[in-house]
Design a protein around this motif. Structure first.
Motif: not given
Length: 214
Positions: A152, A154-155, A157-158, A175, A182, A185
């Motif tokens: 995803t 967000r994943e 970004e992590v 975040f 986190v 994720h």
């Protein structure tokens, strides 16, 4: 922490020696060319080497090629590239060689010596420390379809922050979420990249290498 430095600018080289020494880092050698760097690493077996990319005689990529050699010949020595430039030709090979203990920071984006020392410590300990701009350019150099497509936004970004060497606590603060969120994720990233738990404990590094390689 014991290190060697390869930087052709005498002023910057001496400045790094002084700043790092004041923070408890033992600088075993500070040299100005790639051959002297290889010799210093072979002689001292440091925990890490801080290396500029453009070194004499051609001022092109001698430092980066020396870094690749060091990772091959001295796998126990971490390598932190510290340069004004992003060179993708050998950087992908350096970072994607399957080993840990690699960093790549851009000089103009390092504004805090404490953060630089922290990054150097991570590299010496077998972690990673990658500038977001370096990650972006390496990622842009190759866009093959891969398991990363399942992540995803967000994943991703992590994973990008993981590539910079950030801890789960750091990512949570960025975040403004809980560390538990986190962790979920990160677990999803490991699962989607098919990185099961192992005794080596290097899943985080392997995930970053998959990210850069893709």
């Amino acid at each position: 922490m014991r290190i060697v430095i390869a930087e052709d600018s005498a002023i910057l080289r001496d400045g790094l020696v002084q700043l790092l020494t004041l923070r408890g880092v033992e600088v075993l050698a500070a040299v100005g060319d790639a051959d002297a760097l290889r010799a210093a690493v072979a002689e001292h077996a440091p925990d890490a080497a801080v290396i500029d990319i453009r070194l004499p005689p051609t001022q092109t990529d001698e430092g980066l090629r020396a870094a690749v050699d060091i990772r091959r010949d001295h796998p126990g020595t971490g390598v932190l590239i510290f340069s004004q430039y992003v060179e993708t030709k050998y950087a992908a090979q350096l970072i994607g060689d399957g080993g840990a203990g690699v960093g790549y920071l851009l000089k103009e984006r390092v504004v805090d010596i404490g953060e630089f020392v922290d990054a150097l410590k991570r590299v010496a300990a077998g972690g990673t420390a990658l500038d977001p701009e370096v990650v972006a350019q390496l990622f842009g150099a190759s866009r093959r379809a891969s398991a990363l497509d399942a992540l995803t936004p967000r994943e991703r970004e992590v994973l990008d922050l993981m590539a910079q060497g950030r801890t789960n606590n750091d990512i949570a603060a960025s975040f403004v979420v809980s560390e538990r969120a986190v962790e979920k994720h990160v677990a999803n990233i490991f699962a989607k990249l098919d990185l099961p738990p192992s005794g080596s404990g290097h899943r985080r590094v392997l995930a970053v290498l998959r990210y850069l390689d893709a």
